[in-house]
Design a protein around this motif. Structure first.
Motif, PDB file in Angstrom:
ATOM      1  N   THR A 127     -50.494 -64.576 -16.678  1.00  0.00           N
ATOM      2  CA  THR A 127     -50.778 -63.804 -17.961  1.00  0.00           C
ATOM      3  C   THR A 127     -52.160 -62.860 -17.319  1.00  0.00           C
ATOM      4  O   THR A 127     -53.144 -62.587 -18.000  1.00  0.00           O
ATOM      5  N   SER A 128     -52.119 -62.534 -15.972  1.00  0.00           N
ATOM      6  CA  SER A 128     -53.112 -61.611 -15.314  1.00  0.00           C
ATOM      7  C   SER A 128     -54.421 -62.449 -15.045  1.00  0.00           C
ATOM      8  O   SER A 128     -55.372 -61.869 -14.627  1.00  0.00           O
ATOM      9  N   ALA A 129     -54.787 -63.582 -15.242  1.00  0.00           N
ATOM     10  CA  ALA A 129     -55.859 -64.552 -15.015  1.00  0.00           C
ATOM     11  C   ALA A 129     -56.100 -64.563 -13.600  1.00  0.00           C
ATOM     12  O   ALA A 129     -57.113 -64.360 -12.907  1.00  0.00           O
ATOM     13  N   ALA A 130     -54.901 -65.302 -13.016  1.00  0.00           N
ATOM     14  CA  ALA A 130     -55.011 -65.517 -11.582  1.00  0.00           C
ATOM     15  C   ALA A 130     -53.622 -65.199 -10.882  1.00  0.00           C
ATOM     16  O   ALA A 130     -52.586 -65.577 -11.631  1.00  0.00           O
ATOM     17  N   THR A 131     -53.486 -64.795  -9.842  1.00  0.00           N
ATOM     18  CA  THR A 131     -52.194 -64.495  -9.067  1.00  0.00           C
ATOM     19  C   THR A 131     -51.430 -65.823  -8.919  1.00  0.00           C
ATOM     20  O   THR A 131     -50.272 -65.727  -8.745  1.00  0.00           O
ATOM     21  N   LEU A 132     -52.006 -66.991  -8.587  1.00  0.00           N
ATOM     22  CA  LEU A 132     -51.313 -68.088  -8.186  1.00  0.00           C
ATOM     23  C   LEU A 132     -51.430 -68.767  -9.309  1.00  0.00           C
ATOM     24  O   LEU A 132     -52.536 -69.275  -9.570  1.00  0.00           O
ATOM     25  N   VAL A 133     -50.205 -69.205  -9.929  1.00  0.00           N
ATOM     26  CA  VAL A 133     -50.384 -70.161 -11.074  1.00  0.00           C
ATOM     27  C   VAL A 133     -49.493 -71.430 -11.042  1.00  0.00           C
ATOM     28  O   VAL A 133     -48.377 -71.561 -10.217  1.00  0.00           O
ATOM     29  N   LYS A 134     -50.481 -72.316 -11.173  1.00  0.00           N
ATOM     30  CA  LYS A 134     -49.773 -73.857 -11.069  1.00  0.00           C
ATOM     31  C   LYS A 134     -49.112 -74.086 -12.458  1.00  0.00           C
ATOM     32  O   LYS A 134     -49.993 -73.962 -13.547  1.00  0.00           O
ATOM     33  N   GLY A 135     -48.069 -74.896 -12.236  1.00  0.00           N
ATOM     34  CA  GLY A 135     -47.447 -75.311 -13.552  1.00  0.00           C
ATOM     35  C   GLY A 135     -47.024 -77.064 -13.501  1.00  0.00           C
ATOM     36  O   GLY A 135     -48.017 -77.636 -12.517  1.00  0.00           O
ATOM     37  N   ILE A 136     -46.206 -77.389 -14.208  1.00  0.00           N
ATOM     38  CA  ILE A 136     -45.845 -78.630 -14.366  1.00  0.00           C
ATOM     39  C   ILE A 136     -44.783 -79.286 -13.248  1.00  0.00           C
ATOM     40  O   ILE A 136     -44.428 -78.407 -12.728  1.00  0.00           O
ATOM     41  N   ASN A 137     -45.106 -80.369 -12.881  1.00  0.00           N
ATOM     42  CA  ASN A 137     -44.155 -81.210 -12.046  1.00  0.00           C
ATOM     43  C   ASN A 137     -44.288 -80.656 -10.667  1.00  0.00           C
ATOM     44  O   ASN A 137     -43.394 -80.601  -9.888  1.00  0.00           O
ATOM     45  N   GLY A 138     -45.426 -79.925 -10.251  1.00  0.00           N
ATOM     46  CA  GLY A 138     -45.765 -79.549  -8.870  1.00  0.00           C
ATOM     47  C   GLY A 138     -45.300 -78.265  -8.689  1.00  0.00           C
ATOM     48  O   GLY A 138     -45.221 -77.995  -7.579  1.00  0.00           O
ATOM     49  N   PHE A 139     -44.822 -77.595  -9.516  1.00  0.00           N
ATOM     50  CA  PHE A 139     -44.295 -76.138  -9.427  1.00  0.00           C
ATOM     51  C   PHE A 139     -45.472 -75.053  -9.328  1.00  0.00           C
ATOM     52  O   PHE A 139     -46.655 -75.562 -10.253  1.00  0.00           O
ATOM     53  N   GLU A 140     -45.494 -74.071  -8.681  1.00  0.00           N
ATOM     54  CA  GLU A 140     -46.285 -73.102  -8.670  1.00  0.00           C
ATOM     55  C   GLU A 140     -45.439 -71.825  -8.534  1.00  0.00           C
ATOM     56  O   GLU A 140     -44.476 -71.637  -7.999  1.00  0.00           O
ATOM     57  N   ALA A 141     -46.311 -70.707  -8.806  1.00  0.00           N
ATOM     58  CA  ALA A 141     -45.605 -69.425  -8.691  1.00  0.00           C
ATOM     59  C   ALA A 141     -46.816 -68.355  -8.084  1.00  0.00           C
ATOM     60  O   ALA A 141     -47.826 -68.353  -8.675  1.00  0.00           O
TER      61      ALA A 141
END
Lengths: 110, 114
Positions: free
Chosen positions: A51-65
Motif C-alpha cells: 500500500t505504498s509504504a515500502a516497495t519490499l513487502v514481507k508476508g506470512i510463511n516466508g513469502f515476500e513481494a
C-alpha cells in the motif's frame, strides 16, 4: 482501468528451491496490490499487501513481494519451497473491490 | 469465533430451483462482498454493500439478488438456477471501501446445479 496479469498459469518447483510467481499490473496511479493463497478446497488467505509504504513487502510463511513501478510488476518470491506451499496463488489489485488475476498453480515436487 | 461465516458450505440442487446462501461477519466491518469463483478458479466480484447500501453491482443476471438486512449480514438469493451457476461463492468483508483496507473472506459455498 486497473488489472493484473499473472504470467504463469502453472509453476512447478522442487522442495527447497526458490519460488517465483510473476504478476504485472496495469494502473493509472500507484495501486494497492495483494497476494492471496488458496489451498485445495479451502478459502482465500492473505499472504501480503502493498500500500505504498515500502516497495519490499514481507508476508506470512516466508513469502515476500517487491513492487517495481518501472516494470509495473509485483512478483511473489520465497527462498525455499515447502511441500505445504502447493496451492493456487492470486495477484490482486484493489479499487472499489478486489480484482483478481487468473491465478498461478504452484506445484512442489519432493 | 469465525470472522466471516457462510452457510451452507455445500449446496446441491436441481435446475430451476431457488436457493439462498447466507453470510455473516463479526468483525464490525461496514462493507461486504460476494465473489464468484468458476471452474477455472477465476474470481470475480458480483456485488458489494456498504452499510446496507448496494455500491457495486457487476454484470450479473437478474436471477441473482443480494440482500443486506444489516451491515453484518449479506445474503445471496438465486432464482431459477441454471447449470452455469455451478461455482464456489465467496463472501468477504472489509472495514471500508477503497484500496488500503484488509479484506476477510469466508470459506466459500460450493454450489452444484444438476
Amino acid at each position: 482501468a486497473q488489472s493484473v496479469t499473472q504470467l504463469d498459469s502453472h509453476v512447478s518447483v522442487s522442495e527447497g528451491t526458490p519460488v517465483l510467481l510473476r504478476c504485472n499490473y496495469s494502473s493509472s496511479y500507484s495501486p494497492s496490490l495483494f497476494w492471496y493463497v488458496q489451498h485445495p478446497n479451502k478459502g482465500l488467505q492473505l499472504l501480503l499487501k502493498y500500500t505504498s509504504a515500502a516497495t519490499l513487502v514481507k508476508g506470512i510463511n516466508g513469502f515476500e513481494a517487491e513492487f517495481k513501478k518501472s516494470e509495473t510488476s509485483f512478483h511473489l518470491t520465497k527462498p525455499s519451497a515447502h511441500m505445504s506451499d502447493a496451492a493456487e496463488y492470486f495477484c490482486v489489485v484493489s479499487l472499489r473491490a478486489l480484482t483478481f488475476g487468473s491465478g498461478t498453480r504452484l506445484q512442489v515436487q519432493p | 469465533d469465525t470472522a466471516v461465516s457462510q452457510t451452507p458450505k455445500y449446496l446441491v440442487t436441481q435446475m430451476g430451483n431457488d436457493k439462498s446462501i447466507k453470510c455473516e461477519q463479526n468483525l464490525g466491518h461496514d462493507t461486504m462482498y460476494w465473489y464468484k469463483q468458476d471452474s477455472k478458479k477465476f474470481l470475480k466480484i458480483m456485488f458489494s454493500y456498504n452499510n446496507k447500501e448496494l455500491i457495486i453491482n457487476e454484470t450479473v443476471p437478474n436471477r441473482f439478488s443480494p440482500k443486506s438486512p444489516d451491515k453484518a449480514h449479506l445474503n445471496l438469493h438465486i432464482n431459477s438456477l441454471e447449470l452455469g451457476d455451478s461455482a464456489v461463492y465467496f463472501c468477504a468483508s472489509s472495514q471500508m471501501t477503497g484500496e488500503n483496507y484488509g479484506y476477510t473472506f469466508g470459506s466459500g459455498t460450493r454450489l452444484t446445479v444438476v
